[in-house]
Design a protein around this motif. Structure first.
Motif, short mmCIF file in Angstrom:
data_model
loop_
_atom_site.label_atom_id
_atom_site.label_comp_id
_atom_site.label_asym_id
_atom_site.label_seq_id
_atom_site.Cartn_x
_atom_site.Cartn_y
_atom_site.Cartn_z
N SER A 162 0.40 -1.12 0.29
CA SER A 162 0.12 -0.46 0.01
C SER A 162 0.79 1.06 -0.44
CB SER A 162 -1.17 -0.02 1.14
OG SER A 162 -1.62 1.01 1.14
N THR A 163 0.04 2.09 -0.02
CA THR A 163 0.88 3.78 -0.96
C THR A 163 0.85 4.20 0.69
OG1 THR A 163 -0.74 4.37 -1.70
CG2 THR A 163 1.38 3.87 -3.53
N ILE A 164 1.60 4.92 1.56
CA ILE A 164 1.13 5.91 2.62
C ILE A 164 1.74 7.10 2.02
CG2 ILE A 164 1.22 3.17 3.83
CD1 ILE A 164 4.08 4.01 4.90
N SER A 165 0.96 8.30 3.53
CA SER A 165 2.27 9.53 3.50
C SER A 165 3.76 9.41 4.27
CB SER A 165 1.68 9.47 4.24
OG SER A 165 0.93 10.14 5.49
N VAL A 166 3.77 10.07 4.09
CA VAL A 166 5.65 10.56 5.40
C VAL A 166 5.07 10.62 6.50
CG1 VAL A 166 7.59 11.61 5.45
CG2 VAL A 166 6.45 11.53 3.19
N THR A 167 3.73 11.07 6.81
CA THR A 167 3.58 11.05 8.32
C THR A 167 2.76 9.82 8.57
OG1 THR A 167 2.28 13.08 7.94
CG2 THR A 167 1.61 11.84 9.63
N THR A 168 2.62 8.59 7.70
CA THR A 168 2.09 7.43 8.64
C THR A 168 3.43 6.87 8.31
OG1 THR A 168 -0.13 7.13 7.19
CG2 THR A 168 0.95 5.13 8.08
N ALA A 169 4.69 6.62 7.63
CA ALA A 169 5.38 6.18 7.68
C ALA A 169 6.25 6.82 8.76
CB ALA A 169 6.57 6.25 6.31
N ASN A 170 6.27 7.89 9.05
CA ASN A 170 6.98 7.77 9.88
C ASN A 170 6.40 7.60 11.41
OD1 ASN A 170 8.45 9.36 8.61
ND2 ASN A 170 7.65 11.42 9.30
N GLN A 171 4.98 7.65 11.78
CA GLN A 171 4.13 6.72 12.53
C GLN A 171 4.82 5.42 12.65
OE1 GLN A 171 0.38 7.73 11.50
NE2 GLN A 171 -0.40 10.22 12.79
N ILE A 172 4.96 4.55 12.09
CA ILE A 172 4.80 3.52 12.27
C ILE A 172 6.83 3.26 12.46
CG2 ILE A 172 5.07 1.33 10.83
CD1 ILE A 172 2.96 1.96 9.31
N ILE A 173 7.42 4.14 11.51
CA ILE A 173 8.76 3.74 11.85
C ILE A 173 9.59 4.30 13.68
CG2 ILE A 173 11.10 5.27 11.53
CD1 ILE A 173 10.18 4.28 8.45
N TYR A 174 8.20 5.17 14.20
CA TYR A 174 8.58 5.90 15.14
C TYR A 174 8.24 4.47 16.62
CZ TYR A 174 7.90 8.10 19.46
OH TYR A 174 7.93 9.07 20.57
N ALA A 175 6.76 4.38 15.99
CA ALA A 175 6.72 3.06 16.82
C ALA A 175 7.57 1.98 16.73
CB ALA A 175 5.32 2.16 16.08
N LEU A 176 8.45 1.48 15.77
CA LEU A 176 8.58 0.46 16.02
C LEU A 176 10.64 0.54 16.26
CD1 LEU A 176 8.25 -1.13 12.32
CD2 LEU A 176 8.06 -2.37 13.72
N GLU A 177 11.01 1.48 16.08
CA GLU A 177 11.91 2.70 16.83
C GLU A 177 12.20 2.15 18.44
OE1 GLU A 177 15.65 2.46 15.30
OE2 GLU A 177 14.23 1.87 13.75
N ASP A 178 11.47 2.10 19.08
CA ASP A 178 10.72 1.88 20.49
C ASP A 178 11.08 0.63 20.38
OD1 ASP A 178 9.96 3.36 22.67
OD2 ASP A 178 8.62 2.21 22.92
N GLU A 179 10.69 -0.41 19.76
CA GLU A 179 10.80 -1.79 19.90
C GLU A 179 12.54 -1.67 19.73
OE1 GLU A 179 9.18 -4.76 20.65
OE2 GLU A 179 8.55 -2.91 21.42
N ALA A 180 13.61 -1.03 19.27
CA ALA A 180 15.34 -1.08 18.68
C ALA A 180 15.72 -0.51 19.99
CB ALA A 180 15.43 -0.39 17.90
N LYS A 181 15.24 -0.18 21.12
CA LYS A 181 15.75 0.23 22.33
C LYS A 181 15.69 -0.23 23.41
CE LYS A 181 13.92 5.21 21.57
NZ LYS A 181 13.09 6.06 21.22
N PRO A 182 17.04 -0.76 24.07
CA PRO A 182 16.60 -1.75 25.28
C PRO A 182 15.44 -1.32 25.91
CG PRO A 182 18.86 -0.76 24.42
CD PRO A 182 18.21 -0.13 23.88
N SER A 183 15.11 -2.32 27.03
CA SER A 183 14.20 -2.74 27.93
C SER A 183 14.88 -1.98 28.93
CB SER A 183 14.07 -3.54 28.15
OG SER A 183 12.88 -4.28 27.20
N ILE A 184 14.23 -0.65 29.52
CA ILE A 184 15.20 -0.74 31.17
C ILE A 184 15.39 -1.48 32.04
CG2 ILE A 184 15.16 1.12 33.01
CD1 ILE A 184 14.57 3.45 30.61
#
Length: 184
Positions: A162-184
């Motif tokens: 699916s085509t998506i907007s840059v805003t949507t891509a940024n939201q998804i990437i932001y959520a995924l990047e949170d998963e890349a951070k180690p748990s505290i």
């Protein structure tokens, strides 16, 4: 839209529940969901029972999208060892496309290393089971299957593009990047 397709779309919607729930804190859950599915996505089903070009249609569609990439590919995967997709990522890298590849710590990605592709492993505990590729922050490829021969050819899976907007891509990437951070 027939019942089988509706059920599969509902199942896919659940698979995005985790990503969307991360966006809920920012009060944009509905916008994210609508923006992914509002652009007339293409749904492709694996067809293990057939042979010939139809059986490889999903791999070909993924490779075609990677070959069209110009700037960036953000790719989260669990199983990933399909040679032609790896080769297309190598070619994209040689064209100057930025690759951000993230896998799971319980999987073997030797083929990526052998082909000079850098990747990182999800830092939090548990499986990294997302199967999401975002190309140039304008196209999303996702679904139920892994990017392996069994996921693309032998198991019953659904992939959507699916085509998506840059805003949507940024939201998804932001959520995924949170998963890349180690748990505290």
């Amino acid at each position: 839209m027939n019942l089988k397709t509706r059920l599969i779309i509902a199942t896919l919607s659940i698979s995005f529940q985790y990503v969307i729930s991360n966006c809920q804190q920012r009060n944009d859950q509905l916008t994210l969901f609508e923006s992914i599915f509002a652009n007339d996505p293409k749904y492709l089903f694996t067809q293990p029972q057939i042979s010939g070009p139809e059986r490889t249609q999903i791999k070909k569609a993924i490779v075609d999208e990677i070959n069209r990439s110009k700037q960036e590919i953000v790719f989260w995967f669990y199983g990933f060892n399909e040679p032609e997709i790896i080769e297309s990522l190598v070619k994209a890298k040689k064209r100057g496309v930025s690759l951000v590849l993230t896998g799971s710590s319980d999987q073997d990605y030797t083929q990526l290393q052998q082909n000079g592709l850098s990747y990182r492993l999800r830092a939090k505990s548990g499986l990294q089971h997302a199967k999401i590729m975002i190309i140039d922050r304008s196209m999303i490829i996702s679904g139920t299957g892994n990017f392996t021969k069994s996921g693309l050819y032998y198991n019953n899976n659904l992939f959507f593009f699916s085509t998506i907007s840059v805003t949507t891509a940024n939201q998804i990437i932001y959520a995924l990047e949170d998963e890349a951070k180690p748990s505290i």
